[in-house]
Design a protein around this motif. Sequence first.
Motif, PDB file in Angstrom:
ATOM      1  N   GLY A  15       0.809  -1.211   0.000  1.00 64.78           N
ATOM      2  CA  GLY A  15       0.000   0.000   0.000  1.00 64.78           C
ATOM      3  C   GLY A  15       0.842   1.259   0.000  1.00 64.78           C
ATOM      4  O   GLY A  15       0.407   2.319   0.436  1.00 64.78           O
ATOM      5  N   ARG A  16       2.052   1.150  -0.490  1.00 67.61           N
ATOM      6  CA  ARG A  16       2.985   2.268  -0.492  1.00 67.61           C
ATOM      7  C   ARG A  16       2.697   3.217  -1.661  1.00 67.61           C
ATOM      8  O   ARG A  16       2.243   2.807  -2.726  1.00 67.61           O
ATOM      9  CB  ARG A  16       4.421   1.743  -0.604  1.00 67.61           C
ATOM     10  CG  ARG A  16       5.495   2.813  -0.451  1.00 67.61           C
ATOM     11  CD  ARG A  16       6.875   2.207  -0.699  1.00 67.61           C
ATOM     12  NE  ARG A  16       7.925   3.199  -0.549  1.00 67.61           N
ATOM     13  CZ  ARG A  16       8.581   3.436   0.564  1.00 67.61           C
ATOM     14  NH1 ARG A  16       8.301   2.727   1.630  1.00 67.61           N
ATOM     15  NH2 ARG A  16       9.529   4.350   0.626  1.00 67.61           N
ATOM     16  N   SER A  63       2.962  -2.206  -4.940  1.00 66.41           N
ATOM     17  CA  SER A  63       1.778  -1.439  -4.541  1.00 66.41           C
ATOM     18  C   SER A  63       1.036  -0.897  -5.761  1.00 66.41           C
ATOM     19  O   SER A  63      -0.199  -0.938  -5.827  1.00 66.41           O
ATOM     20  CB  SER A  63       2.185  -0.279  -3.626  1.00 66.41           C
ATOM     21  OG  SER A  63       2.821  -0.747  -2.465  1.00 66.41           O
ATOM     22  N   GLU A  64       1.789  -0.403  -6.739  1.00 63.76           N
ATOM     23  CA  GLU A  64       1.168   0.132  -7.950  1.00 63.76           C
ATOM     24  C   GLU A  64       0.514  -0.984  -8.770  1.00 63.76           C
ATOM     25  O   GLU A  64      -0.563  -0.785  -9.358  1.00 63.76           O
ATOM     26  CB  GLU A  64       2.216   0.866  -8.795  1.00 63.76           C
ATOM     27  CG  GLU A  64       1.652   1.642  -9.966  1.00 63.76           C
ATOM     28  CD  GLU A  64       0.789   2.820  -9.558  1.00 63.76           C
ATOM     29  OE1 GLU A  64       0.103   3.359 -10.444  1.00 63.76           O
ATOM     30  OE2 GLU A  64       0.789   3.196  -8.365  1.00 63.76           O
ATOM     31  N   ASP A  83      -4.788  -3.343 -10.505  1.00 64.80           N
ATOM     32  CA  ASP A  83      -5.362  -4.685 -10.714  1.00 64.80           C
ATOM     33  C   ASP A  83      -4.520  -5.526 -11.672  1.00 64.80           C
ATOM     34  O   ASP A  83      -5.043  -6.294 -12.485  1.00 64.80           O
ATOM     35  CB  ASP A  83      -6.803  -4.586 -11.249  1.00 64.80           C
ATOM     36  CG  ASP A  83      -7.753  -3.997 -10.227  1.00 64.80           C
ATOM     37  OD1 ASP A  83      -7.544  -4.243  -9.023  1.00 64.80           O
ATOM     38  OD2 ASP A  83      -8.695  -3.289 -10.619  1.00 64.80           O
ATOM     39  N   ARG A  84      -3.218  -5.363 -11.594  1.00 62.29           N
ATOM     40  CA  ARG A  84      -2.291  -6.153 -12.413  1.00 62.29           C
ATOM     41  C   ARG A  84      -1.587  -7.217 -11.577  1.00 62.29           C
ATOM     42  O   ARG A  84      -0.646  -7.841 -12.042  1.00 62.29           O
ATOM     43  CB  ARG A  84      -1.264  -5.233 -13.070  1.00 62.29           C
ATOM     44  CG  ARG A  84      -1.838  -4.297 -14.127  1.00 62.29           C
ATOM     45  CD  ARG A  84      -0.862  -3.197 -14.494  1.00 62.29           C
ATOM     46  NE  ARG A  84       0.423  -3.723 -14.913  1.00 62.29           N
ATOM     47  CZ  ARG A  84       1.537  -2.978 -14.984  1.00 62.29           C
ATOM     48  NH1 ARG A  84       1.506  -1.696 -14.638  1.00 62.29           N
ATOM     49  NH2 ARG A  84       2.671  -3.526 -15.378  1.00 62.29           N
ATOM     50  N   LEU A  85      -2.064  -7.400 -10.338  1.00 58.26           N
ATOM     51  CA  LEU A  85      -1.499  -8.399  -9.441  1.00 58.26           C
ATOM     52  C   LEU A  85      -2.566  -9.466  -9.197  1.00 58.26           C
ATOM     53  O   LEU A  85      -3.585  -9.197  -8.558  1.00 58.26           O
ATOM     54  CB  LEU A  85      -1.075  -7.745  -8.126  1.00 58.26           C
ATOM     55  CG  LEU A  85      -0.149  -8.551  -7.211  1.00 58.26           C
ATOM     56  CD1 LEU A  85       1.214  -8.736  -7.863  1.00 58.26           C
ATOM     57  CD2 LEU A  85       0.008  -7.854  -5.869  1.00 58.26           C
ATOM     58  N   THR A  86      -2.343 -10.656  -9.737  1.00 56.64           N
ATOM     59  CA  THR A  86      -3.297 -11.757  -9.605  1.00 56.64           C
ATOM     60  C   THR A  86      -2.748 -12.780  -8.615  1.00 56.64           C
ATOM     61  O   THR A  86      -1.733 -13.426  -8.887  1.00 56.64           O
ATOM     62  CB  THR A  86      -3.549 -12.430 -10.968  1.00 56.64           C
ATOM     63  OG1 THR A  86      -4.042 -11.454 -11.892  1.00 56.64           O
ATOM     64  CG2 THR A  86      -4.554 -13.556 -10.831  1.00 56.64           C
TER      65      THR A  86
END
Length: 201
Positions: free
Chosen positions: A20-21, A109-110, A115-118
Amino acid sequence: MELAINGSANTLSVSDEVFGRQFSQDLVHQVVVAYRNAGRAGTKAQKTRSEVNGTTKKSKKQKGGGARHGALTAPIFVGGGVTFAAKPRSFEQKVNRKMYRAAMKAILSELARQDRLTVVDTFDVEATSTKSLISKLQGLNVGTRPLIVTEDASEHLYLSARNLRYVQVRDVQGLDPASLVGADTVVITAEAVKKIEEWLA
């Protein structure tokens, strides 16, 4: 902070410090450039006029022959030396551990925000099969340049992805900022997320 687990009603609780950075483009750019430069060979070499194999005798008389020239090893002649000859060098740039870890946190975090982290429970193939891996990735809708991150990537997974041009496989120890930035989607296992948290905390 909670991350949704693909194909499951459960969520994964993660640290805001790691996932969450706030994103810092300047920091990420500096770390990615330094990482890529560290992989450059830096072995390019050219010869100056003093190193070219040839005589340094004056090529013709001073007067009466047009332009005045000395040795044919001069840079203006074909086969002569190079004016500012390249020499072997190191492209390494210093990046301290605190900066590197901060950049990795910012990238992760980005990716989560975009929504590019599955996140998946597990990701592996039973045998070396490119077809099986393609089938798994199609079910996740990961785009053309996915990055697969597992806690300890198996040999079957590495070999299955070897023939897929834009698919990369990394374990947690081999994770780097350049591969994260270049991926359309990062497919990561829940266990790998926990290991990354321990590493970057």
